[in-house]
Design a protein around this motif. Structure first.
Motif, PDB file in Angstrom:
ATOM      1  N   GLY A  26       0.800  -1.219   0.000  1.00  0.00           N
ATOM      2  CA  GLY A  26       0.000   0.000   0.000  1.00  0.00           C
ATOM      3  C   GLY A  26       0.828   1.262   0.000  1.00  0.00           C
ATOM      4  N   MET A  27       2.080   1.192  -0.490  1.00  0.00           N
ATOM      5  CA  MET A  27       2.924   2.388  -0.546  1.00  0.00           C
ATOM      6  C   MET A  27       3.604   2.506  -1.912  1.00  0.00           C
ATOM      7  SD  MET A  27       6.062   1.305   1.962  1.00  0.00           S
ATOM      8  CE  MET A  27       7.284   0.111   1.425  1.00  0.00           C
ATOM      9  N   PRO A  28       2.817   2.519  -2.994  1.00  0.00           N
ATOM     10  CA  PRO A  28       3.428   2.594  -4.326  1.00  0.00           C
ATOM     11  C   PRO A  28       4.278   3.840  -4.527  1.00  0.00           C
ATOM     12  CG  PRO A  28       1.072   3.039  -4.448  1.00  0.00           C
ATOM     13  CD  PRO A  28       1.348   2.522  -3.070  1.00  0.00           C
ATOM     14  N   ASN A  29       3.951   4.947  -3.816  1.00  0.00           N
ATOM     15  CA  ASN A  29       4.717   6.187  -3.987  1.00  0.00           C
ATOM     16  C   ASN A  29       6.119   6.093  -3.379  1.00  0.00           C
ATOM     17  OD1 ASN A  29       2.532   7.377  -5.265  1.00  0.00           O
ATOM     18  ND2 ASN A  29       1.713   8.242  -3.375  1.00  0.00           N
ATOM     19  N   GLU A  30       6.340   5.095  -2.523  1.00  0.00           N
ATOM     20  CA  GLU A  30       7.664   4.932  -1.916  1.00  0.00           C
ATOM     21  C   GLU A  30       8.625   4.198  -2.837  1.00  0.00           C
ATOM     22  OE1 GLU A  30       8.676   6.203   0.805  1.00  0.00           O
ATOM     23  OE2 GLU A  30       6.880   6.696   1.974  1.00  0.00           O
ATOM     24  N   TYR A  31       8.102   3.550  -3.883  1.00  0.00           N
ATOM     25  CA  TYR A  31       9.000   2.809  -4.763  1.00  0.00           C
ATOM     26  C   TYR A  31       9.830   3.763  -5.608  1.00  0.00           C
ATOM     27  CZ  TYR A  31      10.781   0.478  -8.862  1.00  0.00           C
ATOM     28  OH  TYR A  31      11.629   0.050  -9.859  1.00  0.00           O
ATOM     29  N   ASN A  32      11.143   3.612  -5.520  1.00  0.00           N
ATOM     30  CA  ASN A  32      12.083   4.366  -6.351  1.00  0.00           C
ATOM     31  C   ASN A  32      13.442   3.680  -6.245  1.00  0.00           C
ATOM     32  OD1 ASN A  32      13.147   5.174  -3.832  1.00  0.00           O
ATOM     33  ND2 ASN A  32      11.866   7.027  -3.823  1.00  0.00           N
ATOM     34  N   ASP A  33      14.416   4.234  -6.930  1.00  0.00           N
ATOM     35  CA  ASP A  33      15.751   3.649  -6.898  1.00  0.00           C
ATOM     36  C   ASP A  33      16.340   3.656  -5.493  1.00  0.00           C
ATOM     37  OD1 ASP A  33      15.567   3.242  -9.604  1.00  0.00           O
ATOM     38  OD2 ASP A  33      16.794   4.958 -10.172  1.00  0.00           O
ATOM     39  N   ARG A  34      15.982   4.642  -4.692  1.00  0.00           N
ATOM     40  CA  ARG A  34      16.558   4.767  -3.340  1.00  0.00           C
ATOM     41  C   ARG A  34      16.152   3.590  -2.457  1.00  0.00           C
ATOM     42  NH1 ARG A  34      18.911   4.413   0.524  1.00  0.00           N
ATOM     43  NH2 ARG A  34      19.293   5.865   2.233  1.00  0.00           N
TER      44      ARG A  34
END
Length: 495
Positions: A185-193
């Motif tokens: 439930g945290m798709p906005n947290e997905y990134n390269d970091r």
């Protein structure tokens, strides 16, 4: 009479091998180390231990801490399925109790007890694991496959025009994290970091603590949001489960689910792709339909399990395992990789296992991995979508140039360079539409033969034909209806 040894592994470390003995270079008592230069090839070391000691062998962890390595398939299953004899609570581990294992031991992140289901016993284990499995039961697997397909296309779009890529760093290490962020439930947290932080934690670098803090902060924000406003995701269902987990328990279990699923699935995807690209027979079988992608995944789980071993299990009482005397408080290593190649269950390692799921890749017993079907789905769907998008993908180096980083816990492929014909990017948000049914031809004449007109007699003058009326444009042929198999595949992939 020789006095009985009081070491945990049945050997007395005060007696070393004599000068010139081949055992020099080992640890105290002539035991093999599972770390350092002596263990650069753990696969070969495990087979050597099997020959010397049988299915259960004494070994040394970092700082020469004694441990038992369980190498046999049967013995591993007995250990994980006997909670009355063995548990995962390291607080009873003798080297930890007597101070031999210091708080800064390199393997403490793997061994230290935590208030999570995988370390709990009895009623507390039932409460915590019930919350995790209950939340997982709410996952919509059709929606899950849709997420996997979309993220696969997004990742491929990043390199498809280049005609070359590293499928480890550009695909296998990203897809599981992107999908798990959707599930939690945290798709906005997905990134390269966050991908870099997860990899950094697992490698145990100098910045691993900071990386762990970064991930825990993200999970803490997620827990706070979902506690205030639940939605239809894994985190909300975990919070609202009747087990009544505290915020700390929620965060810890989210961390375990995220990191364990990420590492296992990233390794699994990389290993499946390597098998497909390096084994001509395997690739031919896959393309020819003789072996499906799910069967390829199961074969990889036998040959290259995502986790080579799990630290650890601990003896709750004096017992015997694999012909060795195990004392109360001894530690045991769940040997997944050596157990999977036990010659008693796999006399021919070259034989394909044809979907056999009796491997040890996901453990077993009360602590068997509850998210194994999610890992399989990400690997199955992701690899299948990648191969359909890049059907001409080939390895861009010699197979013997591939390298791995290896530890007791896992064997990680460093890179998988490939080449392919450049492809245009795809619109990952476009929804598949239904093809309009074209108008049918006005007159169907099936099997009717139109006779040719007879020529007029030569003596009779042929009349001049009148101007032919304009002919209507030909009606297009009706579109060939999509077959049942193609409709099923589109449904399976979430379209």
């Amino acid at each position: 009479m020789t006095p009985e040894s009081h070491s945990l592994t049945g050997t007395d470390p005060s007696f070393g091998p004599p000068p010139g003995c081949p055992a020099h270079g080992r640890g105290p008592g002539g035991l093999n180390r599972l770390y350092g230069p002596e263990a650069e090839d753990l696969r070969s070391l495990y087979e050597k231990l099997r020959e010397e000691h049988g299915p259960v062998a004494p070994v040394l962890l970092h700082d020469d801490v004694p441990m038992w390595a369980v190498l046999g398939h049967t013995e591993n299953l007995h250990m994980v399925r006997s909670p009355g004899q063995f548990c995962r609570d390291s607080r009873i581990w003798t080297p930890l109790v007597d101070g031999t294992v210091k708080p800064d031991h390199p393997l403490m992140p793997h061994i230290a007890w935590q208030p999570i289901a995988s370390h709990a016993e009895g009623d507390e284990h039932l409460r915590l694991r019930g919350a995790v499995t209950g939340a997982m039961s709410t996952i919509d697997h059709r929606g899950l496959r849709r997420h996997i397909n979309r993220h696969t296309q997004r990742l491929v779009n990043r390199f498809c025009e280049e005609g070359a890529a590293d499928l480890v760093s550009q695909f296998a290490e990203h897809l599981p994290m992107a999908v798990m962020c959707e599930i939690l439930g945290m798709p906005n947290e997905y990134n390269d970091r966050i991908v870099q932080a997860a990899r950094d934690m697992l490698r145990g670098t100098d910045t691993a603590i900071a990386s762990n803090a970064y991930i825990m902060e993200a999970l803490g924000r997620l827990t706070t949001r979902r506690r205030a406003r639940p939605e239809d995701d894994f985190t909300s269902h975990l919070i609202n489960h009747p087990a009544g987990l505290s915020d700390d328990e929620v965060r810890e279990h989210l961390r375990v689910v995220l990191i364990a699923a990420y590492e296992a699935t990233a390794n699994l995807i990389a290993n499946v792709l390597r098998m497909v690209l390096t084994d001509p027979r395997f690739r031919a079988q896959l393309n020819g339909g003789q072996m499906t992608v799910p069967e390829a995944v199961e074969q990889s789980l036998w040959d290259e399990p995502p986790f080579s071993a799990v630290l650890g299990y601990f003896a709750k009482q004096d017992t015997e395992l694999g012909g060795q005397r195990i004392r109360k408080g001894d530690g045991l290593l769940l040997g997944i990789a050596p157990g999977n190649v036990d010659p008693r269950v796999r006399p021919d390692l070259s034989a394909h296992m044809q979907g056999n799921r009796s491997h040890l890749a996901f453990g077993g017993g009360p602590h068997e991995c509850p998210g194994q079907d999610i890992g399989r789905a990400i690997a199955d769907t992701g690899v299948d979508a990648l191969l359909m998008r890049l059907p001409d993908v080939e390895l861009d180096c010699d197979e013997d140039e591939l390298t791995w980083t290896e530890s007791i816990a896992s064997r990680h492929l460093v890179e998988l360079p490939v080449r392919f014909a450049p492809k245009p990017p795809q619109d990952v948000m476009a929804k598949p539409g239904l093809t309009a049914v074209p108008p049918q031809r006005p007159a169907w004449q099936i099997g009717t033969h139109q006779p040719e007109p007879k020529p007029a007699p030569a003596s009779v003058a042929e009349p001049q034909p009148a101007a032919a009326p304009p002919q209507p444009a030909p009606t297009p042929e009706p579109a060939r209806p999509r077959g049942a198999w193609r409709r099923f595949l589109r449904w399976l992939r979430g379209y």
